[in-house]
Design a protein around this motif. Sequence first.
Motif, PDB file in Angstrom:
ATOM      1  N   MET A 344       0.266  11.003 -11.070  1.00 29.41           N
ATOM      2  CA  MET A 344      -1.027  10.472 -10.639  1.00 29.41           C
ATOM      3  C   MET A 344      -0.945   9.041 -10.098  1.00 29.41           C
ATOM      4  SD  MET A 344      -3.116  13.008 -11.411  1.00 29.41           S
ATOM      5  CE  MET A 344      -4.790  12.424 -11.690  1.00 29.41           C
ATOM      6  N   HIS A 345       0.238   8.487  -9.959  1.00 28.98           N
ATOM      7  CA  HIS A 345       0.329   7.049  -9.663  1.00 28.98           C
ATOM      8  C   HIS A 345      -0.273   6.674  -8.315  1.00 28.98           C
ATOM      9  CE1 HIS A 345       3.862   8.348  -7.340  1.00 28.98           C
ATOM     10  NE2 HIS A 345       3.887   7.154  -6.767  1.00 28.98           N
ATOM     11  N   ASP A 346      -0.354   7.606  -7.377  1.00 25.88           N
ATOM     12  CA  ASP A 346      -0.880   7.293  -6.048  1.00 25.88           C
ATOM     13  C   ASP A 346      -2.251   7.904  -5.769  1.00 25.88           C
ATOM     14  OD1 ASP A 346       1.091   5.591  -5.157  1.00 25.88           O
ATOM     15  OD2 ASP A 346       2.220   7.125  -4.083  1.00 25.88           O
ATOM     16  N   VAL A 347      -2.994   8.312  -6.805  1.00 30.63           N
ATOM     17  CA  VAL A 347      -4.282   8.976  -6.554  1.00 30.63           C
ATOM     18  C   VAL A 347      -5.316   8.032  -5.949  1.00 30.63           C
ATOM     19  CG1 VAL A 347      -3.980  10.768  -8.310  1.00 30.63           C
ATOM     20  CG2 VAL A 347      -5.089   8.599  -8.927  1.00 30.63           C
ATOM     21  N   GLY A 348      -5.038   6.734  -5.958  1.00 35.23           N
ATOM     22  CA  GLY A 348      -5.948   5.785  -5.323  1.00 35.23           C
ATOM     23  C   GLY A 348      -5.780   5.691  -3.820  1.00 35.23           C
ATOM     24  N   LYS A 349      -4.771   6.340  -3.261  1.00 35.16           N
ATOM     25  CA  LYS A 349      -4.501   6.193  -1.822  1.00 35.16           C
ATOM     26  C   LYS A 349      -5.574   6.795  -0.917  1.00 35.16           C
ATOM     27  CE  LYS A 349       0.370   5.111  -1.640  1.00 35.16           C
ATOM     28  NZ  LYS A 349       1.725   5.461  -1.180  1.00 35.16           N
ATOM     29  N   PRO A 350      -6.112   7.992  -1.206  1.00 38.55           N
ATOM     30  CA  PRO A 350      -7.145   8.516  -0.307  1.00 38.55           C
ATOM     31  C   PRO A 350      -8.333   7.572  -0.142  1.00 38.55           C
ATOM     32  CG  PRO A 350      -6.336  10.266  -1.716  1.00 38.55           C
ATOM     33  CD  PRO A 350      -5.724   8.989  -2.227  1.00 38.55           C
ATOM     34  N   ALA A 351      -8.717   6.873  -1.214  1.00 38.09           N
ATOM     35  CA  ALA A 351      -9.888   5.995  -1.142  1.00 38.09           C
ATOM     36  C   ALA A 351      -9.578   4.630  -0.528  1.00 38.09           C
ATOM     37  CB  ALA A 351     -10.468   5.792  -2.546  1.00 38.09           C
ATOM     38  N   THR A 352      -8.308   4.289  -0.377  1.00 38.22           N
ATOM     39  CA  THR A 352      -7.949   2.948   0.101  1.00 38.22           C
ATOM     40  C   THR A 352      -7.219   2.970   1.434  1.00 38.22           C
ATOM     41  OG1 THR A 352      -5.887   3.029  -1.191  1.00 38.22           O
ATOM     42  CG2 THR A 352      -7.811   2.027  -2.249  1.00 38.22           C
ATOM     43  N   ARG A 353      -7.106   4.119   2.058  1.00 41.42           N
ATOM     44  CA  ARG A 353      -6.375   4.202   3.331  1.00 41.42           C
ATOM     45  C   ARG A 353      -7.089   3.406   4.423  1.00 41.42           C
ATOM     46  NH1 ARG A 353      -5.522   9.840   6.518  1.00 41.42           N
ATOM     47  NH2 ARG A 353      -7.805   9.701   6.468  1.00 41.42           N
ATOM     48  N   ARG A 354      -6.316   2.582   5.102  1.00 37.81           N
ATOM     49  CA  ARG A 354      -6.838   1.793   6.215  1.00 37.81           C
ATOM     50  C   ARG A 354      -5.856   1.857   7.384  1.00 37.81           C
ATOM     51  NH1 ARG A 354     -10.240   2.241   3.169  1.00 37.81           N
ATOM     52  NH2 ARG A 354     -11.684   0.715   2.245  1.00 37.81           N
ATOM     53  N   PHE A 355      -6.395   1.926   8.606  1.00 36.55           N
ATOM     54  CA  PHE A 355      -5.559   1.908   9.804  1.00 36.55           C
ATOM     55  C   PHE A 355      -5.532   0.480  10.340  1.00 36.55           C
ATOM     56  CE2 PHE A 355      -7.127   6.253   9.473  1.00 36.55           C
ATOM     57  CZ  PHE A 355      -5.949   6.976   9.604  1.00 36.55           C
ATOM     58  N   GLU A 356      -4.348  -0.111  10.349  1.00 35.42           N
ATOM     59  CA  GLU A 356      -4.195  -1.499  10.770  1.00 35.42           C
ATOM     60  C   GLU A 356      -4.160  -1.590  12.299  1.00 35.42           C
ATOM     61  OE1 GLU A 356      -4.448  -3.761   8.595  1.00 35.42           O
ATOM     62  OE2 GLU A 356      -4.259  -2.496   6.811  1.00 35.42           O
ATOM     63  N   PRO A 357      -4.456  -2.794  12.841  1.00 32.32           N
ATOM     64  CA  PRO A 357      -4.451  -2.980  14.298  1.00 32.32           C
ATOM     65  C   PRO A 357      -3.124  -2.612  14.959  1.00 32.32           C
ATOM     66  CG  PRO A 357      -5.523  -4.835  13.219  1.00 32.32           C
ATOM     67  CD  PRO A 357      -4.936  -3.988  12.132  1.00 32.32           C
ATOM     68  N   ASN A 358      -2.020  -2.791  14.222  1.00 29.36           N
ATOM     69  CA  ASN A 358      -0.712  -2.473  14.805  1.00 29.36           C
ATOM     70  C   ASN A 358      -0.364  -0.989  14.716  1.00 29.36           C
ATOM     71  OD1 ASN A 358      -0.218  -2.141  12.112  1.00 29.36           O
ATOM     72  ND2 ASN A 358       1.424  -3.661  11.975  1.00 29.36           N
ATOM     73  N   GLY A 359      -1.309  -0.175  14.221  1.00 27.67           N
ATOM     74  CA  GLY A 359      -1.088   1.256  14.139  1.00 27.67           C
ATOM     75  C   GLY A 359      -0.566   1.734  12.806  1.00 27.67           C
ATOM     76  N   ALA A 360      -0.193   0.811  11.915  1.00 30.22           N
ATOM     77  CA  ALA A 360       0.314   1.177  10.599  1.00 30.22           C
ATOM     78  C   ALA A 360      -0.837   1.614   9.691  1.00 30.22           C
ATOM     79  CB  ALA A 360       1.072   0.016   9.977  1.00 30.22           C
ATOM     80  N   VAL A 361      -0.485   2.293   8.630  1.00 27.53           N
ATOM     81  CA  VAL A 361      -1.460   2.727   7.634  1.00 27.53           C
ATOM     82  C   VAL A 361      -1.200   1.948   6.344  1.00 27.53           C
ATOM     83  CG1 VAL A 361      -2.345   4.673   6.287  1.00 27.53           C
ATOM     84  CG2 VAL A 361      -1.565   5.027   8.635  1.00 27.53           C
ATOM     85  N   SER A 362      -2.253   1.412   5.750  1.00 29.94           N
ATOM     86  CA  SER A 362      -2.102   0.655   4.502  1.00 29.94           C
ATOM     87  C   SER A 362      -2.941   1.282   3.402  1.00 29.94           C
ATOM     88  CB  SER A 362      -2.517  -0.809   4.701  1.00 29.94           C
ATOM     89  OG  SER A 362      -3.918  -0.898   4.930  1.00 29.94           O
ATOM     90  N   PHE A 363      -2.546   0.986   2.159  1.00 31.37           N
ATOM     91  CA  PHE A 363      -3.273   1.487   0.975  1.00 31.37           C
ATOM     92  C   PHE A 363      -3.451   0.326  -0.002  1.00 31.37           C
ATOM     93  CE2 PHE A 363      -0.688   4.986   2.655  1.00 31.37           C
ATOM     94  CZ  PHE A 363      -1.638   5.970   2.863  1.00 31.37           C
ATOM     95  N   ARG A 364      -4.060  -0.747   0.450  1.00 30.94           N
ATOM     96  CA  ARG A 364      -4.169  -1.943  -0.385  1.00 30.94           C
ATOM     97  C   ARG A 364      -4.987  -1.662  -1.641  1.00 30.94           C
ATOM     98  NH1 ARG A 364      -4.677  -4.375   4.791  1.00 30.94           N
ATOM     99  NH2 ARG A 364      -2.878  -5.714   5.253  1.00 30.94           N
ATOM    100  N   HIS A 365      -4.464  -2.149  -2.758  1.00 30.33           N
ATOM    101  CA  HIS A 365      -5.115  -2.039  -4.068  1.00 30.33           C
ATOM    102  C   HIS A 365      -5.253  -0.595  -4.550  1.00 30.33           C
ATOM    103  CE1 HIS A 365      -5.875  -6.249  -3.527  1.00 30.33           C
ATOM    104  NE2 HIS A 365      -6.695  -6.052  -2.512  1.00 30.33           N
ATOM    105  N   HIS A 366      -4.431   0.302  -4.009  1.00 31.74           N
ATOM    106  CA  HIS A 366      -4.529   1.689  -4.479  1.00 31.74           C
ATOM    107  C   HIS A 366      -4.114   1.809  -5.936  1.00 31.74           C
ATOM    108  CE1 HIS A 366      -0.152   1.779  -3.629  1.00 31.74           C
ATOM    109  NE2 HIS A 366      -0.113   2.768  -4.495  1.00 31.74           N
ATOM    110  N   ASP A 367      -3.321   0.846  -6.430  1.00 27.45           N
ATOM    111  CA  ASP A 367      -2.921   0.869  -7.833  1.00 27.45           C
ATOM    112  C   ASP A 367      -4.108   0.638  -8.759  1.00 27.45           C
ATOM    113  OD1 ASP A 367      -3.128  -1.645  -6.705  1.00 27.45           O
ATOM    114  OD2 ASP A 367      -1.259  -2.425  -7.564  1.00 27.45           O
ATOM    115  N   VAL A 368      -4.945  -0.351  -8.413  1.00 22.63           N
ATOM    116  CA  VAL A 368      -6.125  -0.654  -9.237  1.00 22.63           C
ATOM    117  C   VAL A 368      -7.150   0.473  -9.142  1.00 22.63           C
ATOM    118  CG1 VAL A 368      -8.015  -2.284  -9.601  1.00 22.63           C
ATOM    119  CG2 VAL A 368      -5.742  -3.128  -8.965  1.00 22.63           C
TER     120      VAL A 368
END
Length: 529
Positions: A344-368
């Motif tokens: 379950m360590h990454d279950v926060g990723k769906p709610a924190t997914r963001r598309f960055e200007p450079n095209g990358a995908v981030s999951f900031r604070h998905h741990d919290v």
Amino acid sequence: MNPSAASLPPSGTPASELVALPVGFPTGAGLPPVVLELGQLFQAAGHELALVGGPVRDLFLGRMSPDLDFTTDADPDTTLRIARRWADAHWDIGRKFGTIGFTKGGWQLEVTTYRAEQYDPDSRKPQVAFGDTLEGDLVRRDFTVNAMAIRLPSLELVDLHGGVKDLAAGRLRTPGTPEGSFSDDPLRMMRAARFASQLGIGVDQTVTAAMTSMADRITIISAERIREELVKLVNGAHPRAGLNLLVDTGLADHMLPELPALKLETDEHHRHKDVYEHSLTVMEQAIGHEYPAELEERWNAEHAETASTQPAEAEGEVAAERFAPPSGTYVPAPDFVLRFAALMHDVGKPATRRFEPNGAVSFRHHDVVGAKLVKQRMRALKFDNDTIKAVARLVELHMRFYGYGEAGWSDSAVRRYVTDAGPVLPRLHALTRSDVTTRNRRKADRLAFAYDDLERRMTEIAEREELEAVRPDLDGTQVMAILGIRPGPVVGRAYKHLLEWRLDEGPHDEPEATAELWRWWGEQPESAT
């Protein structure tokens, strides 16, 4: 599985004392004498008795269950009358379900009257009705591998539904139609997934089809029963197989929806097609950091014996010894907290997914965010508070290590890592190491070497400072005496400040700590009163 490693019960009955079974059973298989003794008692009283279910299945798997289950035509009162004087102890807490329990010679035995039960479509509990034949009792059982019996005391195998063949084929089927079986007790759908995990057995297509079409029936089952099956599944030898079955059939949508949600997320960082596959891999790698529980049990037994024979002057030295897990392992197997946190360590990723200007995908604070989601799900499944707290803490901390390899940490940061983890630190070691699933060998090696270095520094600091028991240099009583204040919130604030100071700068002697306390006190509004 090594049959010799699992063939004896907790009572330690030697194989030489087991009663040999006739042709048709695995070579060398046997039953403890108490089984035949009980069968003879029931026969003498004019009643039928059969060993049934898991204990019979396990004989064909080369192991022996410590708990022995029986079925009989006798009602509970008659069962109690037949065996209560023979047994060492008895209990009747399951009497309304037809079950009477006994202990005899270190064995636990449960005798249940032939049953025929089914669920009301809207009920969480079975409507219990007693049956009158062994054949009728067997057909109502969950799977063919559990629908075998041994008549007692004749030792006749009763396998009306092909359980032995299904075991040999590695196939899970139901005695009747799977739709009828799952309608009687929807929890059997989760048990199918649990057996896939525990036994490494495949599930028949008719079973998976019924599970898929009837998945929403699991909602009538209590959270407690679902939780128990989930724990057994995760603690099994092949949890990936069981979890895949829950997700593929839609059962997980109703009892663990955060898991299938991970399939929707692509995580380029880990180069998996989705976060779900990454999470399963992390869980499997975490299992690799467990060690067999019997290693520690054996060590404790040997050292307890050694300590009892040591002269008095050596007792302190013996008492100071601790079991050291094999290199690369941290906790005894199976460890549900570690495995579930890894899953379950990454279950926060769906709610924190963001598309960055450079095209990358981030999951900031998905741990919290993930830690909060884990708490909510585990509370819904009625887990105890200690287990919830431990799993959520691991999820919250699983990203803390990253960056150590590039920038390094101060001694203060190392102390905080240990202190924040507290009792879950060994599991955090295992989880952090397991979270490396990159195919880039150089990157994986770099992270492994960095964590090796972090553990080395923890050991060095711990040796200097007794890190596992970090406390402020002054306790609450000393704080009150120095400042001349009474117990209250101010003492707690002073204690917290001294602890932070201790974590930042390491240990100090009493005069230094007293000076720091006075400095802090001068900044507090209460010091002016």
